[in-house]
Design a protein around this motif. Structure first.
Motif, short mmCIF file in Angstrom:
data_model
loop_
_atom_site.label_atom_id
_atom_site.label_comp_id
_atom_site.label_asym_id
_atom_site.label_seq_id
_atom_site.Cartn_x
_atom_site.Cartn_y
_atom_site.Cartn_z
N ARG B 94 36.55 34.42 40.43
CA ARG B 94 35.23 34.97 40.77
C ARG B 94 34.71 35.88 39.68
O ARG B 94 33.52 35.96 39.41
CB ARG B 94 35.32 35.77 42.07
CG ARG B 94 34.96 35.01 43.30
CD ARG B 94 34.47 35.94 44.42
NE ARG B 94 35.22 37.17 44.55
CZ ARG B 94 36.34 37.30 45.26
NH1 ARG B 94 36.83 36.26 45.90
NH2 ARG B 94 36.96 38.45 45.34
N MET B 95 35.63 36.61 39.04
CA MET B 95 35.21 37.52 37.97
C MET B 95 34.89 36.76 36.69
O MET B 95 34.50 37.36 35.69
CB MET B 95 36.32 38.54 37.69
CG MET B 95 36.43 39.62 38.75
SD MET B 95 37.97 40.55 38.59
CE MET B 95 37.63 41.57 37.16
N GLY B 96 35.09 35.44 36.71
CA GLY B 96 34.77 34.62 35.55
C GLY B 96 35.80 34.73 34.44
O GLY B 96 35.51 34.49 33.27
N LYS B 97 37.03 35.12 34.80
CA LYS B 97 38.07 35.23 33.79
C LYS B 97 39.00 34.04 33.94
O LYS B 97 39.41 33.69 35.04
CB LYS B 97 38.85 36.53 33.99
CG LYS B 97 37.98 37.76 33.84
CD LYS B 97 38.63 38.75 32.92
CE LYS B 97 37.63 39.63 32.23
NZ LYS B 97 37.18 40.78 32.83
N ASN B 98 39.34 33.44 32.84
CA ASN B 98 40.20 32.28 32.88
C ASN B 98 41.65 32.73 32.67
O ASN B 98 42.14 32.77 31.56
CB ASN B 98 39.77 31.29 31.80
CG ASN B 98 40.50 29.97 31.95
OD1 ASN B 98 41.08 29.71 33.00
ND2 ASN B 98 40.47 29.17 30.90
N ILE B 99 42.28 33.08 33.77
CA ILE B 99 43.65 33.60 33.69
C ILE B 99 44.59 32.61 34.36
O ILE B 99 44.34 32.13 35.46
CB ILE B 99 43.75 34.96 34.42
CG1 ILE B 99 42.71 35.95 33.92
CG2 ILE B 99 45.16 35.53 34.30
CD1 ILE B 99 42.90 36.38 32.49
N ASN B 100 45.67 32.30 33.67
CA ASN B 100 46.66 31.40 34.25
C ASN B 100 47.70 32.22 35.01
O ASN B 100 48.27 33.16 34.48
CB ASN B 100 47.31 30.61 33.11
CG ASN B 100 48.33 29.63 33.62
OD1 ASN B 100 48.25 29.19 34.76
ND2 ASN B 100 49.29 29.30 32.77
N PHE B 101 47.94 31.86 36.27
CA PHE B 101 48.95 32.56 37.07
C PHE B 101 50.20 31.71 37.18
O PHE B 101 50.13 30.54 37.56
CB PHE B 101 48.42 32.84 38.48
CG PHE B 101 47.63 34.10 38.60
CD1 PHE B 101 46.32 34.14 38.12
CD2 PHE B 101 48.16 35.24 39.18
CE1 PHE B 101 45.57 35.30 38.23
CE2 PHE B 101 47.42 36.39 39.29
CZ PHE B 101 46.12 36.44 38.82
N ILE B 102 51.33 32.28 36.82
CA ILE B 102 52.60 31.60 37.04
C ILE B 102 53.33 32.36 38.15
O ILE B 102 53.72 33.51 37.97
CB ILE B 102 53.45 31.57 35.76
CG1 ILE B 102 52.66 30.88 34.64
CG2 ILE B 102 54.77 30.86 36.01
CD1 ILE B 102 53.35 30.91 33.29
N VAL B 103 53.43 31.72 39.31
CA VAL B 103 54.02 32.40 40.47
C VAL B 103 55.42 31.87 40.70
O VAL B 103 55.62 30.67 40.89
CB VAL B 103 53.16 32.15 41.72
CG1 VAL B 103 53.68 32.99 42.88
CG2 VAL B 103 51.71 32.46 41.44
N ILE B 104 56.39 32.75 40.63
CA ILE B 104 57.77 32.34 40.86
C ILE B 104 58.10 32.51 42.34
O ILE B 104 58.37 33.61 42.81
CB ILE B 104 58.75 33.17 39.99
CG1 ILE B 104 58.35 33.10 38.51
CG2 ILE B 104 60.19 32.71 40.18
CD1 ILE B 104 58.43 31.73 37.88
N ASP B 105 58.02 31.40 43.08
CA ASP B 105 58.36 31.41 44.50
C ASP B 105 59.80 30.98 44.66
O ASP B 105 60.40 30.40 43.76
CB ASP B 105 57.45 30.44 45.27
CG ASP B 105 56.14 31.10 45.65
OD1 ASP B 105 56.19 32.11 46.35
OD2 ASP B 105 55.07 30.57 45.25
N ALA B 106 60.33 31.24 45.84
CA ALA B 106 61.70 30.79 46.12
C ALA B 106 61.71 29.26 46.21
O ALA B 106 60.76 28.66 46.71
CB ALA B 106 62.19 31.39 47.42
N PRO B 107 62.78 28.61 45.71
CA PRO B 107 62.83 27.15 45.73
C PRO B 107 62.72 26.57 47.14
O PRO B 107 62.21 25.47 47.33
CB PRO B 107 64.20 26.82 45.11
CG PRO B 107 64.95 28.10 45.04
CD PRO B 107 63.96 29.20 45.07
#
Lengths: 322, 365
Positions: B94-107
């Protein structure tokens, strides 16, 4: 042998002088008006005129301005309000089990069992029901604050006021006023609402057993006292020196500490004539960027507050909480 | 790719070791500060918990410095932390920022394949081979364990030290020196050295300081900024504190969770009062309170952010424990509105309470 207690609160600054038997010889109640240093100086001026020659053997400071007060006067003990109030109440009566303390901007409940504090709570979300709010309502209704409580006693039935939030309580009072209810009933309703709010927030889950002491400036309000008695179903006691209990506690704690250390740090009454200045700045030593306040007496630095690492506050060796 | 990660206590030191070891470019957000919180609050829903707001502030400050990828642990658990990643991704979109999120979830939640995929997004930027990468990871874990150990020791010994303030000073300079190193190997050496130095701090074994257990919501007890540096303050007062939840505890707990062998002792002690997981670390909070009493602590302080669901559950249970075991427990709620004066008054009054209680008990016997 005299002991001095100073309680610098948000609304008032109180000073008491106790004799060797812990009896109050002198009590001074001054409005802080946003300048704690001036208030302490004013109090000292009065003390200096009357007691310049007596020996002060111990000094304690408490209240939200305890650190600044302690640096100014050279206190032996610096204690929070909760401990001070409990100590003062226990000095008067060992059997007290609950202390209701309502001051200028905060309200507290202190539970005491077997002569020691066993639990306590302070208001967290809202200041409705504290001294400053009542002050403002009295002013708005054009009633002197001293008579505010008596109005409530003249009413037989309270109007229900929404007391959860100070601003909404005020709107609700105005609304009821415009509907034509009389002042006395509105004030009684307000007292009931504030007590309800206190018991539901601050007193939540606490076992309120008699004897209950009611302390702090608001204890002067007979309407609130009566509302507490109605809600709790038993008598509550307002001690004679209810409005300076914090300062009394501080004086007792100051005595204890001075006796333990076998000396007092008291700087004397002359500070009434000193010139104090305070500067604040943002320390740029690290990324914490603490806001530091520097206290200067007659061009000499006497203490700093507000830093986390101790770089400033340890510069002048001031007393720590022991 | 310039990677960043939100702050959580001392994890930033381990993160530096990891990224230095992998040879990946990273941008550390400035240590938590008022501006981060203000910016975070501005862009967050009002009712969301405090950690979310501070984390958003961390990202914004890191992005200002050039970060374009956020690495954060996730959870599909029953507390609001499970929503953080999704909400934060939406926010930056929404803020117009192109940010990549890498989320480490439990397997267990996303499948082992997806987890590999996500880890690969980071590791493919490393010039190191597989063996080198594993070595970097192990070293980072070692750093984390070491710094947690050092911190725990400093917090506890502060009650026994002969020269007031020595433990605090050592802890602070340890963190500073660790951050000034250039390789994970050097960092481990620095940490080992400080660990030894802490072991040699002059202590007075005859002292019997007030001992307080810090329990509650994991972020607000680990991240000092969020709890107004309560552990530092307690060190100043000469109180020995202990906190079971640490980043290294969390990693171990999360890894062991599928086997149900995690934190057995805590679970066993919580059982009488709360036998089910209620999300977050609500059950742990109860177990730790019971354990703290058994281990001879004088009292416990529970800290949690306003509106934290699991901790509200435990807060209601704690008074029962307190009553049954005659063990004082104080709850402190923190959010961006927390005033320092009232907070300090409560902590001081609680210490007084514990001290005077002790004196009283002694004078009776």
């Amino acid at each position: 042998m005299y002991y001095l207690g100073v309680d610098v609160g948000s609304v008032s600054t109180n000073l008491v002088l106790l004799d060797g038997h812990m009896k109050v010889v002198e009590k001074i109640y001054i409005r802080t008006k946003g300048s704690p240093i001036k208030a302490v100086q004013e109090g000292f001026k009065i003390l200096k005129d009357k007691y310049n020659n007596v020996k002060i053997s111990g000094v304690g400071a408490t209240g939200s301005g305890r650190h600044i007060a302690a640096t100014l006067i050279g206190a032996d003990a610096v204690k929070n309000e909760i401990t001070s109030h409990a100590v003062a109440a226990l000095e008067i009566d060992r059997d007290v089990k609950t202390i209701i303390e309502i001051g200028g901007q905060d309200s507290k409940i202190i539970i005491i069992r077997n002569g020691v504090v066993s639990d306590f709570a302070m208001n967290t979300v809202c200041a409705a029901g504290t001294g400053s709010f009542l002050d403002r309502q009295a002013e708005r209704l054009d009633i002197p604050i001293e008579e505010f409580g008596d109005y409530a006693l003249n009413s037989n039935i309270g109007v229900r006021i929404a007391g959860r939030c100070a601003v909404f309580a005020e709107s609700d009072m105005i609304h009821k006023q415009q509907l034509g209810y009389n002042k006395a009933d509105i004030i009684r309703g307000l007292c009931d609402a504030l007590v309800r709010n206190y018991l539901n927030n601050v007193g939540k889950g606490k076992e309120i057993l008699p004897k209950v002491f009611f302390q702090g400036g608001v204890a002067a309000n007979k309407g609130i006292k009566a509302a507490f008695e109605r809600a709790l179903g038993f008598e509550i006691i307002v001690p004679k020196d209810y409005n300076v209990m914090g300062a009394i506690g501080a004086a007792i704690l100051g005595k204890e500490m001075a006796e333990k250390e076998r000396k007092t740090n008291f700087k004397g009454f002359n500070l009434a004539d000193s010139k104090f200045e305070s500067n604040s700045f943002e320390c740029s030593g690290c990324s914490n960027r603490c806001e530091v306040v520097k206290l200067i007496e007659n061009n000499q630095e006497i203490g700093c507050f507000g830093d986390r690492c101790g770089k400033w506050s340890n510069r002048v060796k001031s007393i720590l909480i022991k | 790719m310039k990677i960043t990660a939100p702050h959580l206590g001392n994890v930033y030191i381990a993160a530096k070791a990891l990224f230095d070891g992998l040879g990946i470019e990273y941008i550390m957000p400035p240590l938590n500060n008022k501006e981060a919180l203000e910016m975070g609050s501005l862009h967050s829903p009002e009712e969301i918990c405090l950690p979310y707001k501070i984390m958003v502030g961390n990202y914004i400050q890191a992005i200002e410095k050039g970060a374009d990828t956020v690495l954060l642990p996730g959870s599909c658990g029953p507390c609001r932390f499970g929503k953080y990643a999704e909400m934060q991704m939406n926010l930056f979109k929404r803020m117009g920022k192109n940010i990549n999120f890498i989320v480490i979830d439990a397997p267990g939640d996303i499948g082992i394949k997806e987890l590999y995929n996500r880890i690969n997004q980071i590791s493919r930027n490393s010039r190191k081979g597989k063996a080198g990468q594993i070595k970097a990871l192990l070293r980072a874990v070692r750093v984390m364990n070491l710094i947690d150990e050092i911190e725990e020791k400093a917090h506890y010994l502060a009650g026994y030290e002969v020269n007031k303030g020595e433990c605090k000073k050592l802890l602070n300079s340890c963190k500073r020196d660790a951050m000034n190193t250039n390789s994970p190997r050097d960092m481990i050496m620095v940490l080992e050295e400080y660990k030894n130095r802490l072991d040699n701090v002059k202590i007075d074994k005859g002292k019997n300081p007030i001992k307080i257990a810090i329990i509650g919501e994991i972020y607000t007890i680990i991240e000092p900024f969020s709890n107004l540096y309560i552990e530092d303050k307690l060190m100043d007062y000469g109180v020995a504190t202990k906190r079971k939840l640490t980043p290294s505890w969390w990693v171990k707990d999360t890894l062991l969770k599928p086997t149900k062998l995690n934190s057995l002792k805590i679970k066993r002690n919580a059982k009488k009062y709360l036998s089910l997981g209620v999300g977050g670390h609500g059950r742990e909070c109860i177990g730790e309170a019971v354990l703290a009493q058994k281990e001879g602590f004088d009292g416990a302080i529970q800290i949690f952010p306003l509106g934290c669901m699991p901790e509200i559950v435990s807060k209601v249970i704690l008074p029962t424990i307190s009553k049954e075991k005659d063990f004082p427990i104080m709850s402190l709620v923190v959010d961006e509105m927390t005033g320092e004066a009232g907070f300090v008054t409560r902590v001081e009054a609680f210490i007084d309470l514990l001290e005077r209680r002790r004196k009283n008990v002694l004078s009776w016997s």
